[in-house]
Scaffold this motif. Structure first.
Motif, PDB file in Angstrom:
ATOM      1  N   ILE A  20       0.836  -1.198   0.000  1.00 45.59           N
ATOM      2  CA  ILE A  20       0.000   0.000   0.000  1.00 45.59           C
ATOM      3  C   ILE A  20       0.870   1.248   0.000  1.00 45.59           C
ATOM      4  CG2 ILE A  20      -1.650   1.319   1.393  1.00 45.59           C
ATOM      5  CD1 ILE A  20      -2.811  -1.438   2.227  1.00 45.59           C
ATOM      6  N   LEU A  21       1.964   1.232   0.767  1.00 49.27           N
ATOM      7  CA  LEU A  21       2.873   2.375   0.785  1.00 49.27           C
ATOM      8  C   LEU A  21       3.558   2.569  -0.567  1.00 49.27           C
ATOM      9  CD1 LEU A  21       4.533   2.072   4.307  1.00 49.27           C
ATOM     10  CD2 LEU A  21       2.915   3.801   3.519  1.00 49.27           C
ATOM     11  N   PHE A  22       3.916   1.473  -1.239  1.00 50.28           N
ATOM     12  CA  PHE A  22       4.522   1.575  -2.571  1.00 50.28           C
ATOM     13  C   PHE A  22       3.568   2.248  -3.542  1.00 50.28           C
ATOM     14  CE2 PHE A  22       4.765  -0.412  -6.805  1.00 50.28           C
ATOM     15  CZ  PHE A  22       5.967   0.138  -7.222  1.00 50.28           C
ATOM     16  N   LEU A  23       2.332   1.782  -3.572  1.00 54.40           N
ATOM     17  CA  LEU A  23       1.354   2.350  -4.503  1.00 54.40           C
ATOM     18  C   LEU A  23       1.008   3.792  -4.150  1.00 54.40           C
ATOM     19  CD1 LEU A  23      -0.985  -0.723  -4.976  1.00 54.40           C
ATOM     20  CD2 LEU A  23       0.674   0.195  -6.598  1.00 54.40           C
ATOM     21  N   SER A  24       0.842   4.088  -2.863  1.00 53.19           N
ATOM     22  CA  SER A  24       0.522   5.467  -2.480  1.00 53.19           C
ATOM     23  C   SER A  24       1.717   6.391  -2.711  1.00 53.19           C
ATOM     24  CB  SER A  24       0.057   5.530  -1.025  1.00 53.19           C
ATOM     25  OG  SER A  24       1.086   5.115  -0.160  1.00 53.19           O
ATOM     26  N   GLY A  25       2.926   5.899  -2.513  1.00 54.13           N
ATOM     27  CA  GLY A  25       4.107   6.712  -2.809  1.00 54.13           C
ATOM     28  C   GLY A  25       4.213   7.025  -4.281  1.00 54.13           C
ATOM     29  N   ILE A  30       4.124  10.827  -8.800  1.00 54.65           N
ATOM     30  CA  ILE A  30       3.790  11.151 -10.190  1.00 54.65           C
ATOM     31  C   ILE A  30       2.326  11.518 -10.397  1.00 54.65           C
ATOM     32  CG2 ILE A  30       5.654   9.733 -11.089  1.00 54.65           C
ATOM     33  CD1 ILE A  30       3.616   7.653 -11.912  1.00 54.65           C
ATOM     34  N   GLY A  31       1.508  11.445  -9.366  1.00 51.91           N
ATOM     35  CA  GLY A  31       0.113  11.833  -9.473  1.00 51.91           C
ATOM     36  C   GLY A  31      -0.797  10.646  -9.759  1.00 51.91           C
ATOM     37  N   PHE A  32      -2.082  10.839  -9.430  1.00 54.88           N
ATOM     38  CA  PHE A  32      -3.037   9.750  -9.572  1.00 54.88           C
ATOM     39  C   PHE A  32      -3.270   9.399 -11.036  1.00 54.88           C
ATOM     40  CE2 PHE A  32      -7.348   8.078  -9.943  1.00 54.88           C
ATOM     41  CZ  PHE A  32      -7.234   6.986  -9.098  1.00 54.88           C
ATOM     42  N   ARG A  33      -3.448  10.405 -11.875  1.00 48.57           N
ATOM     43  CA  ARG A  33      -3.757  10.143 -13.278  1.00 48.57           C
ATOM     44  C   ARG A  33      -2.610   9.407 -13.979  1.00 48.57           C
ATOM     45  NH1 ARG A  33      -6.643  14.608 -16.475  1.00 48.57           N
ATOM     46  NH2 ARG A  33      -8.269  13.668 -15.234  1.00 48.57           N
ATOM     47  N   PHE A  38      -0.273   4.583 -16.141  1.00 46.72           N
ATOM     48  CA  PHE A  38       0.879   3.680 -16.201  1.00 46.72           C
ATOM     49  C   PHE A  38       0.449   2.238 -16.008  1.00 46.72           C
ATOM     50  CE2 PHE A  38       4.125   1.192 -13.997  1.00 46.72           C
ATOM     51  CZ  PHE A  38       5.137   1.236 -14.928  1.00 46.72           C
ATOM     52  N   PHE A  39      -0.343   1.986 -14.974  1.00 46.56           N
ATOM     53  CA  PHE A  39      -0.729   0.618 -14.657  1.00 46.56           C
ATOM     54  C   PHE A  39      -1.724   0.034 -15.646  1.00 46.56           C
ATOM     55  CE2 PHE A  39       1.073   1.468 -10.452  1.00 46.56           C
ATOM     56  CZ  PHE A  39       1.717   0.280 -10.226  1.00 46.56           C
ATOM     57  N   PHE A  40      -2.530   0.872 -16.278  1.00 43.65           N
ATOM     58  CA  PHE A  40      -3.586   0.348 -17.132  1.00 43.65           C
ATOM     59  C   PHE A  40      -3.361   0.617 -18.611  1.00 43.65           C
ATOM     60  CE2 PHE A  40      -5.506   0.549 -12.928  1.00 43.65           C
ATOM     61  CZ  PHE A  40      -5.958  -0.753 -12.833  1.00 43.65           C
ATOM     62  N   GLN A  41      -2.092   0.740 -19.037  1.00 47.97           N
ATOM     63  CA  GLN A  41      -1.780   0.765 -20.467  1.00 47.97           C
ATOM     64  C   GLN A  41      -1.994  -0.640 -21.005  1.00 47.97           C
ATOM     65  OE1 GLN A  41       2.234   2.041 -20.930  1.00 47.97           O
ATOM     66  NE2 GLN A  41       1.882   4.032 -19.986  1.00 47.97           N
TER      67      GLN A  41
END
Length: 112
Positions: A20-25, A30-33, A38-41
């Motif tokens: 969770i810390l990795f993803l929130s960091g 780089i921002g939510f968008r 990045f993850f959903f390309q």
């Protein structure tokens, strides 16, 4: 079903907190968008599904399988970044202080 010890439970939840810390960091850096794009390309959906599936498997108390799935997803997601990182580590030898330190470490004949 195999019962978990208290130590194993703490490790499992500690791993979940780290994920969770990795993803929130990443979101904070780089921002939510950008994180979402990045993850959903389309080329990275396989890695994303393995990584997030591994997180879910860990939360379902299958930590070893979940961590293996996460590792495969992480490698698949960041495959294009590894050459850049290795190139950076290779250029560290050109820094004067570090090159002297690396030469000194390389010259030591200690078998520790």
């Amino acid at each position: 079903m195999v019962s978990l010890t208290d130590f194993q439970r703490k490790q499992m939840w500690g791993g979940c907190v780290l994920e969770i810390l990795f993803l929130s960091g990443l979101v904070f850096i780089i921002g939510f968008r950008r994180t979402f794009t990045f993850f959903f390309q389309r080329p990275k959906l396989k890695g994303t599904s393995f990584f997030l599936g591994g997180v879910i498997i860990v939360l379902m108390r299958w930590p070893i399988l979940g961590m293996l799935l996460e590792a495969y997803g992480f490698i698949t997601l960041f495959r294009s970044f590894f050459p850049v990182a290795f190139g950076f580590f290779g250029s560290l030898v050109d820094i004067p202080v570090l090159s002297k330190l690396l030469q000194k470490v390389g010259d030591s004949s200690s078998m520790v």
